[in-house]
Each structure stands twice: as structure tokens, then as C-alpha cells.
Design a protein around this motif. Structure first.
Motif, PDB file in Angstrom:
ATOM      1  N   VAL A 149       0.867  -1.178   0.000  1.00 10.84           N
ATOM      2  CA  VAL A 149       0.000   0.000   0.000  1.00 10.84           C
ATOM      3  C   VAL A 149       0.904   1.228   0.000  1.00 10.84           C
ATOM      4  O   VAL A 149       1.722   1.411   0.911  1.00 10.84           O
ATOM      5  CB  VAL A 149      -0.944   0.039   1.210  1.00 10.84           C
ATOM      6  CG1 VAL A 149      -1.761   1.327   1.198  1.00 10.84           C
ATOM      7  CG2 VAL A 149      -1.877  -1.169   1.210  1.00 10.84           C
ATOM      8  N   LEU A 150       0.747   2.055  -1.016  1.00 15.98           N
ATOM      9  CA  LEU A 150       1.557   3.257  -1.185  1.00 15.98           C
ATOM     10  C   LEU A 150       0.677   4.470  -0.884  1.00 15.98           C
ATOM     11  O   LEU A 150      -0.369   4.661  -1.511  1.00 15.98           O
ATOM     12  CB  LEU A 150       2.097   3.326  -2.609  1.00 15.98           C
ATOM     13  CG  LEU A 150       2.909   2.102  -3.056  1.00 15.98           C
ATOM     14  CD1 LEU A 150       3.169   2.153  -4.555  1.00 15.98           C
ATOM     15  CD2 LEU A 150       4.210   2.009  -2.280  1.00 15.98           C
TER      16      LEU A 150
ATOM     17  N   SER B 297       3.160  -6.469   3.852  1.00 13.62           N
ATOM     18  CA  SER B 297       4.624  -6.509   3.793  1.00 13.62           C
ATOM     19  C   SER B 297       5.261  -5.173   3.456  1.00 13.62           C
ATOM     20  O   SER B 297       6.423  -4.924   3.796  1.00 13.62           O
ATOM     21  CB  SER B 297       5.077  -7.553   2.761  1.00 13.62           C
ATOM     22  OG  SER B 297       4.614  -7.206   1.466  1.00 13.62           O
ATOM     23  N   ASP B 298       4.509  -4.257   2.821  1.00 18.06           N
ATOM     24  CA  ASP B 298       5.117  -3.014   2.352  1.00 18.06           C
ATOM     25  C   ASP B 298       4.090  -1.892   2.363  1.00 18.06           C
ATOM     26  O   ASP B 298       3.288  -1.761   1.431  1.00 18.06           O
ATOM     27  CB  ASP B 298       5.679  -3.209   0.932  1.00 18.06           C
ATOM     28  CG  ASP B 298       6.357  -1.964   0.375  1.00 18.06           C
ATOM     29  OD1 ASP B 298       6.641  -1.042   1.150  1.00 18.06           O
ATOM     30  OD2 ASP B 298       6.590  -1.936  -0.857  1.00 18.06           O
TER      31      ASP B 298
ATOM     32  N   LYS C 153       5.082   4.345  12.622  1.00 15.75           N
ATOM     33  CA  LYS C 153       6.078   3.358  12.198  1.00 15.75           C
ATOM     34  C   LYS C 153       5.892   2.053  12.950  1.00 15.75           C
ATOM     35  O   LYS C 153       5.998   0.962  12.367  1.00 15.75           O
ATOM     36  CB  LYS C 153       7.487   3.912  12.411  1.00 15.75           C
ATOM     37  CG  LYS C 153       8.583   3.052  11.788  1.00 15.75           C
ATOM     38  CD  LYS C 153       9.924   3.746  11.861  1.00 15.75           C
ATOM     39  CE  LYS C 153      11.014   2.892  11.234  1.00 15.75           C
ATOM     40  NZ  LYS C 153      10.796   2.640   9.801  1.00 15.75           N
ATOM     41  N   SER C 154       5.567   2.157  14.241  1.00 20.33           N
ATOM     42  CA  SER C 154       5.371   0.942  15.030  1.00 20.33           C
ATOM     43  C   SER C 154       4.135   0.163  14.589  1.00 20.33           C
ATOM     44  O   SER C 154       4.021  -1.036  14.839  1.00 20.33           O
ATOM     45  CB  SER C 154       5.256   1.295  16.524  1.00 20.33           C
ATOM     46  OG  SER C 154       4.073   2.038  16.772  1.00 20.33           O
TER      47      SER C 154
ATOM     48  N   ASP D  67       6.004   2.657   6.936  1.00 14.75           N
ATOM     49  CA  ASP D  67       7.327   3.227   6.701  1.00 14.75           C
ATOM     50  C   ASP D  67       7.152   4.651   6.177  1.00 14.75           C
ATOM     51  O   ASP D  67       6.495   4.852   5.150  1.00 14.75           O
ATOM     52  CB  ASP D  67       8.097   2.372   5.688  1.00 14.75           C
ATOM     53  CG  ASP D  67       9.521   2.855   5.498  1.00 14.75           C
ATOM     54  OD1 ASP D  67      10.052   3.525   6.404  1.00 14.75           O
ATOM     55  OD2 ASP D  67      10.101   2.565   4.426  1.00 14.75           O
ATOM     56  N   ILE D  68       7.726   5.625   6.857  1.00 14.81           N
ATOM     57  CA  ILE D  68       7.495   7.030   6.517  1.00 14.81           C
ATOM     58  C   ILE D  68       8.683   7.583   5.742  1.00 14.81           C
ATOM     59  O   ILE D  68       9.839   7.470   6.175  1.00 14.81           O
ATOM     60  CB  ILE D  68       7.245   7.859   7.791  1.00 14.81           C
ATOM     61  CG1 ILE D  68       6.016   7.315   8.517  1.00 14.81           C
ATOM     62  CG2 ILE D  68       7.044   9.330   7.433  1.00 14.81           C
ATOM     63  CD1 ILE D  68       5.880   7.781   9.925  1.00 14.81           C
ATOM     64  N   VAL D  69       8.386   8.201   4.592  1.00 10.47           N
ATOM     65  CA  VAL D  69       9.409   8.810   3.742  1.00 10.47           C
ATOM     66  C   VAL D  69       9.115  10.307   3.637  1.00 10.47           C
ATOM     67  O   VAL D  69       8.330  10.739   2.778  1.00 10.47           O
ATOM     68  CB  VAL D  69       9.426   8.176   2.333  1.00 10.47           C
ATOM     69  CG1 VAL D  69      10.574   8.757   1.500  1.00 10.47           C
ATOM     70  CG2 VAL D  69       9.521   6.656   2.418  1.00 10.47           C
TER      71      VAL D  69
END
Length: 304
Positions: free
Chosen positions: A182-183, A208-209, A232-233, A237-239
Motif C-alpha cells: 500500500v503506497l 509486507s510493504d 512506524k510501530s 514506513d514514513i518517507v
């Protein structure tokens, strides 16, 4: 019907009367009379339609349900951005109207000529159910209702409509085992409904992503940095992507769509979903990249 035309220095005679009649008949030829009346008919029809439209609009406005609610807290979230918390505990129907992350509502100020503002709800629906509050991330823009709102104090009353909109249709990218990637893309205050989605539950921990590309001008304008650790926990994943960072910044630079294009890596388009909220150009460009990669447009979620 007659149209009399008096010629100067003439006296009425039988011949002049006949001329009057001839002129009158000439001026009143049926074809000319109808052509002259056509614009009036069109104007009358236009005015009737406009009147009906105005009346219908007035009826719609009159049926809007506005509920007075008190402000609980106003605090800075980032440069030009404010956290606004509103108490809806005394308005259970209003709280219950918020059922899906990504929904929004209208807010207006009391005793003000300012226009209502549309605001996405930043807190999760579960928070409204459990604590009776709505939280918002509001950008203060000079001369706007938002600027006046950010200048109010605890206890001041504002009026809200029920939550509206389809929100993010997470069913489109469920069950999680079928959509492992998931983006998520957000810019500026567009992070507001994204926060509600993450905190309501995206099942990120069993995917997974899950990546959040979050764009702002610089760190001073990036809200919710205090929540990054929590997000994040939960599996996100933060960009962070800064378009005008200072020299000490070592992370992604530019715009989120460019950052994603540079580092999107290998992912399976058939098992990928996306969530977008923010600038129109960003949403269009990200959508184009994803669709070109093979991601179904039905799996690219927006809240409007």
C-alpha cells in the motif's frame, strides 16, 4: 391596433389617413412582430429557470443541519498549521455521522459573515465514538474562515454539519493478504485524512510493504512529526520529502511523485493499492505513474 405617424406641416385628410393605415399595417407584419417578440420569450424563459434555480438552492441551504459545538483546544501543529479539537460529546448524532476515515464536513463561525469551510477530519472515527471529539488540521490562510477559526479560544462555539463524503474505500484493497503493498501519498495539510486512515487501522502490520510519502516545503511546515514513531510501530514506513530543505537535510528532496519514481523499487502492481491526498498535480502525476506500472485505477483511493 394602429400606429399613428404625424408628418410635420400636414393636415388630416382622407389620403393621409389611408397613408397612416398603410404604414401601420406595414409596421405590424406578422413575421416582424414575432421576430421582435422572440428575444422577450427567451428572456422570460431564462428568468423563470433562474428563479427556480435560486429557489431550489435556497431550499437546499435551508435543509442543512448545523450543530453548535464548543472548541476544546487550539494548538500549533507546524508553521501556518493548527490542531483544532472540537467537543461533539453532547451531539451523539453528529459524532455517529463520522463512519469512515477520509470523510469531511463543513464548519462555520457564529456571528460571522465568513463562508463555511470544508475540513477533513484528522482523528479516527473510533475517537469520535469513544471520546466524543473531532480533531482537525487547519491551515491558516489570511482573510479566510480558517484564519478566524485559528484565532478563537477554548469554549468558543462553532457550527458543524454531519460528516459527508465517501471517505477512503479500504474494501477496495482488502483483504490485506491480497494487497501486500500500500503506497500512501500526502502533501501539506493533505496529511490530515491520511492520519485518520493510519490511526483507524490499515492492517499495516499484516502487509509486507506500507509506505507513506509525505511532502512539505521544510520540516517547519511538516505536521504530525510527533506521531511518526507511533505510525512506524504500526507498520507504516514514513518517507518525508522536502521541496525546500536546509543544507543539513539528508533525506528525500523535491516532490513526492519524483521521490517515488526514483526509489519505487520492485513491487507487484496486481497486489498493490494506493491512497492519495493533497495537491492536484501530485495526485495526477502519481496516478499516471501507478497506472503505467499496471496498478488498477480502482485500487487508487481518494477521499473525494
Amino acid at each position: 391596433m394602429a400606429v399613428l405617424i404625424h408628418l410635420p406641416n400636414s393636415t388630416p385628410t382622407l389620403g393621409s389617413h389611408a397613408s397612416h393605415i398603410a404604414i401601420s399595417k406595414s409596421l405590424l407584419r406578422p413575421s416582424m412582430t414575432v421576430s421582435k417578440l422572440q428575444p422577450l420569450r427567451h428572456l422570460s424563459h431564462h428568468l423563470r429557470r433562474r428563479s427556480l434555480a435560486v429557489s431550489a438552492s435556497a431550499v437546499r441551504q435551508d435543509t442543512t443541519l448545523w450543530t453548535p459545538t464548543p472548541l476544546l483546544q487550539i494548538s500549533p501543529a507546524a508553521e501556518s498549521l493548527f490542531n483544532i479539537t472540537i467537543d461533539v460529546s453532547e451531539s451523539p448524532e453528529l459524532a455517529a455521522s463520522y463512519t469512515k476515515a477520509g470523510q469531511y464536513l463543513q464548519l462555520r463561525l457564529q456571528d460571522s459573515d465568513s463562508k463555511p469551510s470544508f475540513l477533513a477530519i484528522a482523528s479516527a472515527p473510533s475517537l469520535a465514538a469513544s471520546k466524543g471529539v473531532f480533531e482537525f488540521l487547519v491551515k491558516s490562510v489570511a482573510g479566510s474562515t480558517a484564519e478566524l477559526l485559528c484565532g478563537l479560544n477554548k469554549g468558543d462555539l462553532v457550527e458543524l454539519t454531519p460528516a459527508m463524503g465517501k471517505g477512503f474505500d479500504i474494501d477496495q484493497i482488502s483483504p490485506p493478504e491480497n494487497y501486500q503493498t500500500v503506497l500512501i501519498f500526502a502533501t501539506g495539510s493533505g496529511i490530515s485524512p491520511i492520519r485518520s486512515l493510519i490511526e483507524e487501522g490499515l492492517s499495516a502490520n499484516v502487509r509486507s510493504d506500507v509506505r507513506l510519502y509525505y511532502g512539505a516545503r521544510n520540516l517547519d511546515r511538516m505536521a504530525y512529526q510527533d506521531k511518526f514513531k507511533e505510525w512506524k510501530s504500526s507498520g507504516v514506513d514514513i518517507v518525508p520529502v522536502l521541496s525546500q530543505p536546509d543544507d543539513s537535510w539528508t533525506g528525500e528532496r523535491g516532490y513526492v511523485q519524483a521521490a517515488f519514481t526514483r526509489e519505487r523499487g520492485n513491487y507487484s502492481p496486481q497486489s498493490t493499492g494506493a491512497v492519495l491526498c493533497g495537491q492536484k498535480q501530485m495526485a495526477e502525476e502519481v496516478t499516471a505513474v501507478l497506472v503505467a506500472d499496471g496498478v488498477s485505477s480502482e485500487k487508487i483511493l481518494k477521499n473525494f
